[in-house]
Design a protein around this motif. Structure first.
Motif, PDB file in Angstrom:
ATOM      1  N   TYR A   1      29.605  30.061  73.513  1.00  0.00           N
ATOM      2  CA  TYR A   1      28.908  28.828  73.171  1.00  0.00           C
ATOM      3  C   TYR A   1      29.920  27.857  72.573  1.00  0.00           C
ATOM      4  CZ  TYR A   1      28.831  30.468  68.304  1.00  0.00           C
ATOM      5  OH  TYR A   1      29.178  30.902  67.054  1.00  0.00           O
ATOM      6  N   GLU A   2      29.509  26.610  72.392  1.00  0.00           N
ATOM      7  CA  GLU A   2      30.394  25.586  71.849  1.00  0.00           C
ATOM      8  C   GLU A   2      29.883  25.106  70.498  1.00  0.00           C
ATOM      9  OE1 GLU A   2      32.384  23.269  75.563  1.00  0.00           O
ATOM     10  OE2 GLU A   2      30.368  22.653  75.007  1.00  0.00           O
ATOM     11  N   VAL A   3      30.824  24.702  69.635  1.00  0.00           N
ATOM     12  CA  VAL A   3      30.474  24.141  68.339  1.00  0.00           C
ATOM     13  C   VAL A   3      31.192  22.816  68.164  1.00  0.00           C
ATOM     14  CG1 VAL A   3      30.073  26.374  67.231  1.00  0.00           C
ATOM     15  CG2 VAL A   3      32.321  25.332  67.096  1.00  0.00           C
ATOM     16  N   LEU A   4      30.587  21.952  67.350  1.00  0.00           N
ATOM     17  CA  LEU A   4      31.234  20.722  66.905  1.00  0.00           C
ATOM     18  C   LEU A   4      31.890  21.048  65.573  1.00  0.00           C
ATOM     19  CD1 LEU A   4      31.764  17.676  67.148  1.00  0.00           C
ATOM     20  CD2 LEU A   4      29.572  17.305  66.032  1.00  0.00           C
ATOM     21  N   GLN A   5      33.221  21.042  65.536  1.00  0.00           N
ATOM     22  CA  GLN A   5      33.993  21.433  64.352  1.00  0.00           C
ATOM     23  C   GLN A   5      34.537  20.178  63.674  1.00  0.00           C
ATOM     24  OE1 GLN A   5      35.029  24.839  63.350  1.00  0.00           O
ATOM     25  NE2 GLN A   5      35.626  23.729  61.526  1.00  0.00           N
TER      26      GLN A   5
ATOM     27  N   PRO B   1      26.694  24.477  65.966  1.00  0.00           N
ATOM     28  CA  PRO B   1      26.514  24.852  67.372  1.00  0.00           C
ATOM     29  C   PRO B   1      25.848  23.720  68.151  1.00  0.00           C
ATOM     30  CG  PRO B   1      25.739  26.597  65.927  1.00  0.00           C
ATOM     31  CD  PRO B   1      26.022  25.412  65.059  1.00  0.00           C
ATOM     32  N   LEU B   2      26.319  23.474  69.355  1.00  0.00           N
ATOM     33  CA  LEU B   2      25.763  22.409  70.193  1.00  0.00           C
ATOM     34  C   LEU B   2      24.533  22.947  70.912  1.00  0.00           C
ATOM     35  CD1 LEU B   2      29.039  20.852  71.620  1.00  0.00           C
ATOM     36  CD2 LEU B   2      27.631  20.077  69.714  1.00  0.00           C
TER      37      LEU B   2
ATOM     38  N   THR C   1      32.479  32.638  70.539  1.00  0.00           N
ATOM     39  CA  THR C   1      31.785  33.766  71.160  1.00  0.00           C
ATOM     40  C   THR C   1      30.859  34.366  70.121  1.00  0.00           C
ATOM     41  OG1 THR C   1      33.714  34.204  72.529  1.00  0.00           O
ATOM     42  CG2 THR C   1      32.071  35.937  72.392  1.00  0.00           C
ATOM     43  N   SER C   2      29.597  34.564  70.493  1.00  0.00           N
ATOM     44  CA  SER C   2      28.625  35.135  69.561  1.00  0.00           C
ATOM     45  C   SER C   2      28.864  36.634  69.412  1.00  0.00           C
ATOM     46  CB  SER C   2      27.204  34.869  70.051  1.00  0.00           C
ATOM     47  OG  SER C   2      26.975  35.558  71.264  1.00  0.00           O
TER      48      SER C   2
END
Length: 165
Positions: free
Chosen positions: A89-93, A105-106, A82-83
């Motif tokens: 939003y989604e992230v690649l971790q 961030p995707l 969450t911004s």
């Protein structure tokens, strides 16, 4: 030897309803993350710093040079974030890399960078940590990351061409 599975089960059975609700929410979140969890090969480069003399009265310069290269398997997964303004939003971790906090961030520009055609093996490298004298450099295959994202989030690649390698 300690049986952690049995201890966790006993803890759950002895928990209050509020604690059980929290534990169940955690397990549901981890199960969702496990759906997108994949292994990827990573190359770690240990960097050392050397002093380069610039002459009298000039500020010294430092150069990084590789001293050791190792490989191991790390994990990647997609996480929800969450911004600051409350937008999800989604992230690649990447888990198991240098600091454990390498997340991307995707977004459209990230996907464009992954889908640029790589004509040589050197161009297929995606550096998730550039490295310093304190942290190792960590590289993964750009095409492997793009292939993973095409598998779990194909909607991100609606109009992007497939990478040619």
């Amino acid at each position: 030897m300690v049986d952690f599975k049995k201890l966790a089960e006993e803890h759950y059975n002895n928990a209050t309803p509020e604690e059980r609700e929290r534990i169940d929410a955690y397990r549901a979140r981890e199960a969702k993350l496990d759906e997108t969890r994949r292994d990827i090969a990573a190359t770690f480069t240990n960097l050392e710093e050397r002093h380069i003399d610039q002459g009298a009265g000039r500020k010294p310069k430092y150069d990084l040079y590789p001293t050791r290269v190792t490989s191991k398997t790390i994990e990647m997964r997609i996480e929800d974030r969450t911004s600051f303004d409350g937008k999800p939003y989604e992230v690649l971790q990447f888990i198991g890399a240098v600091t454990g906090h390498e997340a991307f961030p995707l977004r459209e520009d990230f996907i464009e960078g992954l889908t640029k055609t790589s004509e040589t093996e050197e161009e297929d490298i995606f550096s998730i940590c550039w490295g310093s004298a304190k942290y190792n450099r960590c590289d993964v295959s750009k095409s492997a990351v793009a292939e993973y994202l095409r598998e779990v989030r194909p909607e991100l690649f609606a109009d992007a061409p497939a990478p040619a390698l």
